[in-house]
Design an enzyme around this catalytic site. Structure first.
Site, PDB file in Angstrom:
ATOM      1  N   ASN A  81      11.373  -8.690   7.458  1.00 31.34           N
ATOM      2  CA  ASN A  81      11.672  -8.008   8.714  1.00 31.34           C
ATOM      3  C   ASN A  81      11.106  -8.809   9.884  1.00 31.34           C
ATOM      4  O   ASN A  81       9.949  -9.253   9.823  1.00 31.34           O
ATOM      5  CB  ASN A  81      11.056  -6.607   8.697  1.00 31.34           C
ATOM      6  N   HIS A 124       8.917  -8.858   1.431  1.00 30.70           N
ATOM      7  CA  HIS A 124       8.863  -7.758   0.468  1.00 30.70           C
ATOM      8  C   HIS A 124       9.674  -8.175  -0.760  1.00 30.70           C
ATOM      9  O   HIS A 124      10.796  -8.685  -0.632  1.00 30.70           O
ATOM     10  CB  HIS A 124       9.507  -6.494   1.044  1.00 30.70           C
ATOM     11  N   ILE A 142       0.831  -1.211   0.000  1.00 33.47           N
ATOM     12  CA  ILE A 142       0.000   0.000   0.000  1.00 33.47           C
ATOM     13  C   ILE A 142       0.868   1.265   0.000  1.00 33.47           C
ATOM     14  O   ILE A 142       0.395   2.341  -0.389  1.00 33.47           O
ATOM     15  CB  ILE A 142      -0.956  -0.029   1.225  1.00 33.47           C
ATOM     16  N   HIS A 178       5.711 -12.121   6.166  1.00 35.28           N
ATOM     17  CA  HIS A 178       5.597 -11.670   4.772  1.00 35.28           C
ATOM     18  C   HIS A 178       6.985 -11.317   4.265  1.00 35.28           C
ATOM     19  O   HIS A 178       7.902 -11.037   5.048  1.00 35.28           O
ATOM     20  CB  HIS A 178       4.652 -10.466   4.660  1.00 35.28           C
ATOM     21  N   GLY A 201      11.952  -3.376  11.901  1.00 34.04           N
ATOM     22  CA  GLY A 201      10.979  -2.753  11.011  1.00 34.04           C
ATOM     23  C   GLY A 201       9.727  -3.558  10.766  1.00 34.04           C
ATOM     24  O   GLY A 201       8.902  -3.166   9.933  1.00 34.04           O
ATOM     25  N   GLN A 202       9.541  -4.674  11.489  1.00 37.07           N
ATOM     26  CA  GLN A 202       8.302  -5.422  11.281  1.00 37.07           C
ATOM     27  C   GLN A 202       7.140  -4.663  11.910  1.00 37.07           C
ATOM     28  O   GLN A 202       7.154  -4.364  13.114  1.00 37.07           O
ATOM     29  CB  GLN A 202       8.389  -6.838  11.896  1.00 37.07           C
ATOM     30  N   SER A 203       6.143  -4.338  11.089  1.00 34.42           N
ATOM     31  CA  SER A 203       4.965  -3.609  11.582  1.00 34.42           C
ATOM     32  C   SER A 203       3.697  -4.440  11.488  1.00 34.42           C
ATOM     33  O   SER A 203       2.710  -4.134  12.147  1.00 34.42           O
ATOM     34  CB  SER A 203       4.792  -2.297  10.815  1.00 34.42           C
TER      35      SER A 203
HETATM   36  P1  5GP Z   1       6.731  -4.681   7.600  1.00 36.92           P
HETATM   37  O1  5GP Z   1       6.910  -3.263   8.075  1.00 36.92           O
HETATM   38  O2  5GP Z   1       5.943  -5.481   8.634  1.00 36.92           O
HETATM   39  O3  5GP Z   1       7.972  -5.387   7.172  1.00 36.92           O
HETATM   40  O4  5GP Z   1       5.851  -4.599   6.285  1.00 36.92           O
HETATM   41  C1  5GP Z   1       4.487  -4.352   6.322  1.00 36.92           C
HETATM   42  C2  5GP Z   1       4.132  -3.746   4.984  1.00 36.92           C
HETATM   43  O5  5GP Z   1       2.731  -3.866   4.835  1.00 36.92           O
HETATM   44  C3  5GP Z   1       4.475  -2.261   4.858  1.00 36.92           C
HETATM   45  O6  5GP Z   1       5.357  -2.078   3.760  1.00 36.92           O
HETATM   46  C4  5GP Z   1       3.126  -1.592   4.652  1.00 36.92           C
HETATM   47  O7  5GP Z   1       3.175  -0.538   3.703  1.00 36.92           O
HETATM   48  C5  5GP Z   1       2.253  -2.734   4.165  1.00 36.92           C
HETATM   49  N1  5GP Z   1       0.849  -2.630   4.524  1.00 36.92           N
HETATM   50  C6  5GP Z   1       0.333  -2.303   5.740  1.00 36.92           C
HETATM   51  N2  5GP Z   1      -1.009  -2.332   5.704  1.00 36.92           N
HETATM   52  C7  5GP Z   1      -1.338  -2.705   4.437  1.00 36.92           C
HETATM   53  C8  5GP Z   1      -2.593  -2.904   3.786  1.00 36.92           C
HETATM   54  O8  5GP Z   1      -3.677  -2.757   4.348  1.00 36.92           O
HETATM   55  N3  5GP Z   1      -2.536  -3.274   2.465  1.00 36.92           N
HETATM   56  C9  5GP Z   1      -1.359  -3.452   1.811  1.00 36.92           C
HETATM   57  N4  5GP Z   1      -1.450  -3.817   0.517  1.00 36.92           N
HETATM   58  N5  5GP Z   1      -0.172  -3.258   2.397  1.00 36.92           N
HETATM   59  C10 5GP Z   1      -0.161  -2.890   3.693  1.00 36.92           C
END
Ligand code: 5GP
Ligand code: ZN
Length: 114
Positions: free
Chosen positions: A87, A102, A31, A100, A93-95
């Protein structure tokens, strides 16, 4: 998990731009893309992160990498270089706490990452 955003996307409760789907895996556009190609490869099984993988999940992770390679090749971005990022925990940086990967491509990807 009902409160997990990726489980809700997998169930179709929240919309996402789907690039690929099979019985094990969903691939969606991020997103908030940080590269011309920024996809998320999301296993359908709710696994928090790499710390929770068990031996039965090993074929799934191989499938993630093969799918990423196929997609980046199909997009003509394989030869110029691409990155698969996973992550683990907030300090890295895992949110979203559903495992998952990237897939980033389409620009120069510097090293080391931030
Ligand atoms: P993380 O920060 O956990 O490694 O990656 C989470 C990713 O999920 C981020 O890059 C963020 O932009 C993406 N993300 C978060 N919420 C959503 C969503 O509702 N839809 C999509 N397509 N991506 C999301
Ligand atoms: Zn989940």
């Amino acid at each position: 998990m009902t409160d997990c955003i990726f489980c809700r996307i997998i169930k179709g409760e929240i919309p996402a731009k789907k690039v690929f789907e099979d019985d094990q895996l969903l691939v969606i556009e991020d997103i908030a893309p940080v590269a011309p190609l920024h996809l998320l490869l999301v296993p359908k099984k709710h696994i928090v992160n790499a710390l929770e993988l068990d031996p039965a999940d090993h074929p799934l992770i191989g499938h993630v990498f093969q799918t990423a390679a196929r997609i980046v090749r199909e997009n003509g971005m394989a030869e110029q270089g691409f990155r698969i990022v996973n992550n683990n925990n907030a300090g890295a940086g895992q949110s979203v706490f559903h495992i998952h990967f990237h897939l980033l491509a389409g620009r120069q990807l510097n090293w080391p990452p931030g």
